[in-house]
Motif scaffolding. Structure first.
Motif, mmCIF file in Angstrom:
data_model
loop_
_atom_site.group_PDB
_atom_site.id
_atom_site.type_symbol
_atom_site.label_atom_id
_atom_site.label_comp_id
_atom_site.label_asym_id
_atom_site.label_seq_id
_atom_site.Cartn_x
_atom_site.Cartn_y
_atom_site.Cartn_z
ATOM 1 N N CYS A 95 0.777 -1.239 0.000
ATOM 2 C CA CYS A 95 0.000 0.000 0.000
ATOM 3 C C CYS A 95 0.812 1.296 0.000
ATOM 4 C CB CYS A 95 -0.956 0.008 1.194
ATOM 5 S SG CYS A 95 -0.140 -0.197 2.798
ATOM 6 N N VAL A 96 2.123 1.241 0.173
ATOM 7 C CA VAL A 96 2.907 2.483 0.231
ATOM 8 C C VAL A 96 4.124 2.406 -0.676
ATOM 9 C CG1 VAL A 96 2.145 3.153 2.536
ATOM 10 C CG2 VAL A 96 4.132 1.669 2.293
ATOM 11 N N GLY A 97 4.631 3.588 -1.044
ATOM 12 C CA GLY A 97 5.693 3.683 -2.029
ATOM 13 C C GLY A 97 6.996 3.034 -1.639
ATOM 14 N N LYS A 98 7.292 2.953 -0.348
ATOM 15 C CA LYS A 98 8.590 2.416 0.076
ATOM 16 C C LYS A 98 8.785 0.951 -0.293
ATOM 17 C CE LYS A 98 7.243 1.041 4.805
ATOM 18 N NZ LYS A 98 7.528 1.253 6.247
ATOM 19 N N PHE A 99 7.701 0.264 -0.659
ATOM 20 C CA PHE A 99 7.811 -1.144 -1.023
ATOM 21 C C PHE A 99 8.170 -1.355 -2.496
ATOM 22 C CE2 PHE A 99 4.565 -1.668 2.557
ATOM 23 C CZ PHE A 99 5.545 -1.971 3.490
ATOM 24 N N TYR A 100 8.359 -0.261 -3.243
ATOM 25 C CA TYR A 100 8.578 -0.354 -4.682
ATOM 26 C C TYR A 100 9.901 0.285 -5.089
ATOM 27 C CZ TYR A 100 3.574 -1.372 -4.644
ATOM 28 O OH TYR A 100 2.348 -1.912 -4.382
ATOM 29 N N ASP A 101 10.424 -0.153 -6.243
ATOM 30 C CA ASP A 101 11.602 0.496 -6.796
ATOM 31 C C ASP A 101 11.223 1.890 -7.313
ATOM 32 O OD1 ASP A 101 10.459 0.203 -9.415
ATOM 33 O OD2 ASP A 101 11.427 -1.747 -9.663
ATOM 34 N N GLN A 102 12.229 2.648 -7.697
ATOM 35 C CA GLN A 102 11.985 4.047 -8.058
ATOM 36 C C GLN A 102 11.033 4.194 -9.238
ATOM 37 O OE1 GLN A 102 12.769 6.885 -6.592
ATOM 38 N NE2 GLN A 102 13.827 5.853 -4.913
#
Length: 217
Positions: A95-102
């Protein structure tokens, strides 16, 4: 063929029925539903999820889901695709951006639809802080290892904690990584929590109801 396990609580019969109906609407059969009838508690939630995983396991991958999801319209096709392409535990929701690559993070943080040419799976970033196990696909070999890991049932609190924390601890302890589907394939209905946690209920900004799996593997 992936089997499906759902874990739930006795107090959530209405939301569970709604989710089962939504799954039926996308031709998804649930192989095991375990309903906790003890007082709400994070450790009991984890034990219940582990019991559901064990009940559904049939020497095939297992999708372990919460009782409050909205599924992608083509979820069975995605599960078949995952069986051919992923050897890692894969969450269908983050659910949040920190779990994804740039490359993907900017879509998540700006609440923008991910374009089809980026659909597929990516390595989940920040596994140490992973939470939100709304729908987690577990390949056969790792499902078998998890079933036989007694720590899922033994510990009252840390290091295994609630179900999502237990998954991340198990993966880290065994040197495994986690994948995440792009786009996310389930949405959280976000009803009130049975364990009475405070704060807003999370949802993913990159759920896509109508996304199909990539043609190329």
């Amino acid at each position: 063929m992936t089997t499906v396990a759902m874990y739930s609580h006795a107090s959530r019969s209405d939301i569970r029925a709604k989710t089962l109906q939504l799954l039926e609407g996308v031709n998804m059969a649930v192989d095991a539903v375990t309903v906790q009838d003890t007082p709400p508690k994070q450790s009991e939630n984890r034990r219940n999820a582990h019991t559901a995983l064990t009940a559904a396991f049939n020497d095939q991958p297992v999708l372990v889901i919460e009782d409050d999801i909205i599924p992608n319209r083509y979820l069975p096709d995605w599960l078949a695709w995952l069986s051919r392409t992923s050897n890692s535990v894969t969450t269908l929701y983050a659910c949040v951006g920190k779990f994804y690559d740039q490359e993907i993070r900017r879509y998540v943080e700006n609440h923008v639809t991910v374009p089809p040419h980026l659909w597929g799976i990516r390595k989940l970033e920040g596994l140490r802080g992973f939470y939100g196990a709304q729908a987690v696909w577990i390949p056969t070999r790792i499902a078998d290892e998890m079933i036989h890991d007694r720590k899922f049932q033994l510990f009252e609190h840390e290091p295994y904690g609630p179900w999502d924390h237990a998954i991340r601890t198990f993966l880290q302890n065994n040197g495994y990584t986690m994948n995440v589907t792009i786009p996310n394939l389930v949405q959280h209905q976000a009803p009130p929590s049975v364990v009475n946690r405070t704060g807003p209920r999370h949802k993913t900004p990159i759920f896509d109801l109508a996304a199909r799996p990539p043609a190329k593997e």
